[in-house]
Design an enzyme around this catalytic site. Structure first.
Site, PDB file in Angstrom:
ATOM      1  N   SER A  80       0.779  -3.792   7.100  1.00 34.07           N
ATOM      2  CA  SER A  80       1.747  -3.088   6.254  1.00 34.07           C
ATOM      3  C   SER A  80       3.179  -3.495   6.546  1.00 34.07           C
ATOM      4  O   SER A  80       4.115  -2.983   5.936  1.00 34.07           O
ATOM      5  CB  SER A  80       1.597  -1.572   6.437  1.00 34.07           C
ATOM      6  OG  SER A  80       1.841  -1.218   7.790  1.00 34.07           O
ATOM      7  N   THR A 213       5.171   1.278   7.189  1.00 37.16           N
ATOM      8  CA  THR A 213       6.525   1.039   7.679  1.00 37.16           C
ATOM      9  C   THR A 213       6.567   1.088   9.194  1.00 37.16           C
ATOM     10  O   THR A 213       5.919   1.938   9.793  1.00 37.16           O
ATOM     11  CB  THR A 213       7.509   2.123   7.173  1.00 37.16           C
ATOM     12  OG1 THR A 213       7.409   2.264   5.764  1.00 37.16           O
ATOM     13  CG2 THR A 213       8.948   1.785   7.528  1.00 37.16           C
ATOM     14  N   THR A 231       8.977  -3.257   6.163  1.00 42.59           N
ATOM     15  CA  THR A 231       7.704  -2.968   5.504  1.00 42.59           C
ATOM     16  C   THR A 231       7.424  -4.000   4.426  1.00 42.59           C
ATOM     17  O   THR A 231       8.343  -4.675   3.941  1.00 42.59           O
ATOM     18  CB  THR A 231       7.732  -1.567   4.872  1.00 42.59           C
ATOM     19  OG1 THR A 231       6.465  -1.266   4.286  1.00 42.59           O
ATOM     20  CG2 THR A 231       8.787  -1.480   3.785  1.00 42.59           C
ATOM     21  N   ARG A 241       8.915  -2.709  -7.490  1.00 46.05           N
ATOM     22  CA  ARG A 241       9.018  -1.390  -6.866  1.00 46.05           C
ATOM     23  C   ARG A 241       9.733  -1.486  -5.515  1.00 46.05           C
ATOM     24  O   ARG A 241       9.485  -2.375  -4.733  1.00 46.05           O
ATOM     25  CB  ARG A 241       7.629  -0.797  -6.670  1.00 46.05           C
ATOM     26  CG  ARG A 241       7.607   0.560  -5.969  1.00 46.05           C
ATOM     27  CD  ARG A 241       7.358   0.446  -4.478  1.00 46.05           C
ATOM     28  NE  ARG A 241       7.122   1.769  -3.850  1.00 46.05           N
ATOM     29  CZ  ARG A 241       7.011   1.962  -2.546  1.00 46.05           C
ATOM     30  NH1 ARG A 241       7.107   0.944  -1.714  1.00 46.05           N
ATOM     31  NH2 ARG A 241       6.798   3.170  -2.065  1.00 46.05           N
ATOM     32  N   VAL A 242      10.648  -0.548  -5.291  1.00 42.73           N
ATOM     33  CA  VAL A 242      11.324  -0.412  -4.006  1.00 42.73           C
ATOM     34  C   VAL A 242      11.113   1.014  -3.520  1.00 42.73           C
ATOM     35  O   VAL A 242      11.346   1.966  -4.260  1.00 42.73           O
ATOM     36  CB  VAL A 242      12.834  -0.705  -4.126  1.00 42.73           C
ATOM     37  CG1 VAL A 242      13.529  -0.466  -2.782  1.00 42.73           C
ATOM     38  CG2 VAL A 242      13.062  -2.140  -4.592  1.00 42.73           C
ATOM     39  N   THR A 264       8.359   7.531   7.488  1.00 41.60           N
ATOM     40  CA  THR A 264       7.239   6.669   7.135  1.00 41.60           C
ATOM     41  C   THR A 264       6.278   7.461   6.264  1.00 41.60           C
ATOM     42  O   THR A 264       6.173   8.684   6.406  1.00 41.60           O
ATOM     43  CB  THR A 264       6.522   6.146   8.399  1.00 41.60           C
ATOM     44  OG1 THR A 264       5.475   5.250   8.014  1.00 41.60           O
ATOM     45  CG2 THR A 264       5.923   7.271   9.220  1.00 41.60           C
ATOM     46  N   GLY A 265       5.600   6.787   5.346  1.00 41.85           N
ATOM     47  CA  GLY A 265       4.654   7.485   4.477  1.00 41.85           C
ATOM     48  C   GLY A 265       4.841   7.125   3.025  1.00 41.85           C
ATOM     49  O   GLY A 265       5.172   5.984   2.697  1.00 41.85           O
TER      50      GLY A 265
END
Length: 353
Positions: A80, A213, A231, A241-242, A264-265
């Protein structure tokens, strides 16, 4: 083997295994404070060791964050972070990263970076050699090449395999909604229907093991706070996408007068609440880092109770904490801590709320 130890007036349970120390930190427990301190999301031990080693050799806090997050880019942490992971809908891997200097409040960030592996280092170059904060897409790649970074293919056989498997599963899961054909059953191309029927968002169907991340906070002996993230984003994301990672205040935030935080998530949800900025502001008001983390998680819960995410926090005394949202399959959050009070970088665990 388990043993109870006192810490900050409370008790923590330490579970010892060969070559591994994991500290289970009860929710709300205060951490012992000491500087310098390095804290990073997930059990990314080599990243923690790299950042701590930089400080021990006299390197700067900025160097520690860059090298620590950069280690995860090299190691492709959990697939990731870095090249060869999280292919988007077109099968391409792109990178997001940021770094923030809490002394000057300068930040550098890159998003949708293509063909350049060292995203956190490109982010630092943006901070140090431009008056901008964020560069994106192919233009960010051209900037990186000007700064001396090699132009490389970020695709690997593994990422191609992930992409192929996704196509064979009717492009499931994906990030479309309210489109035709039905995005929950088939691949696109999609278009909007004449009449839209809105559906309630469900728990993210991407794997809870897709940690997505590395976020890192480094606070030096003099109190300088630096934060950073890196990430390759959400797997099977819509191209362009950001997420939250490269956004100051969302992915991470550093202020040497208060502290640092990183998230993170599920970035698409978490970035709407600027959790890292909010946590630092709570700490500025004197809130304990663990409680500050819990408060920002609770705020997001009110609007998205099923979101997947966690936050780490540290204040300028070196006290630290973490919190996460409890959902099926995700009841504890693991993170790394390095400080003079620990013999080596140590994995710690907090129960989600």
């Amino acid at each position: 083997m388990a043993a109870a130890v006192g810490c900050g007036g409370g008790r923590r349970w330490m579970v010892v295994a060969p070559l591994l120390l994991v500290v289970l930190q009860p929710a709300g427990a205060a951490s012992a404070a000491s500087l310098p301190v390095v804290i990073n999301t997930w059990a990314f031990r080599k990243a923690a060791e790299t950042a701590w080693g930089v400080l021990q050799l006299g390197g700067s806090e900025l160097d520690a964050v860059e090298r620590g997050c950069g280690q995860c880019e090299i190691d492709q942490c959990d697939g990731s972070v870095g090249y060869g992971g999280s292919p988007d809908e077109s099968g391409e891997t792109t990178l997001d990263a940021m770094i923030m200097n809490g002394n000057t409040m300068e930040a550098g960030a890159v998003a949708d970076l293509r063909h350049v592996k060292n995203a956190i280092s490109v982010a630092r170059k943006i901070m140090e050699y431009t008056k901008h904060t964020l560069l994106v897409g192919e233009s960010a790649s051209l900037f990186a090449v000007r700064m001396g970074f090699p132009y490389e293919d970020l695709t690997t056989q593994k990422s191609l395999s992930v992409y192929s498997q996704w196509l064979n599963q009717s492009c499931q899961p994906n990030y479309w909604k309210n489109v035709i054909p039905d995005s929950s059953k088939s691949c696109g191309p999609y278009k909007r229907p004449e009449e839209v029927t809105y559906k309630e968002e469900q728990i993210s169907r991407r794997s809870l093991h897709n940690h997505d991340t590395i976020g890192m906070i480094v606070i030096g002996g003099s109190g300088t706070v630096v934060s950073g993230t890196s990430t390759n984003g959400a797997v099977h994301k819509i191209p362009g996408r950001v997420g939250d990672s490269p956004i100051a205040g969302a992915g991470s935030y550093a202020d040497s007068t208060a502290g640092g935080a990183a998230a993170t998530g599920d970035g698409d949800i978490m970035m709407r609440f600027l959790p890292s900025y909010q946590a630092v502001e709570y700490m500025r008001m004197g809130t304990d880092p663990t409680v500050a983390c819990q408060k920002v998680i609770s705020r997001i819960q009110k609007y998205a109770p099923k979101f997947f995410g966690a936050v780490i926090c540290a204040n300028t005394t070196g006290s630290y904490g973490a919190a996460c949202n409890k959902i099926p399959g995700f009841t504890q959050f693991h993170f790394m801590v390095s400080s003079p009070l620990l013999s080596h970088p140590t994995e710690q665990v907090v129960d989600c709320i």
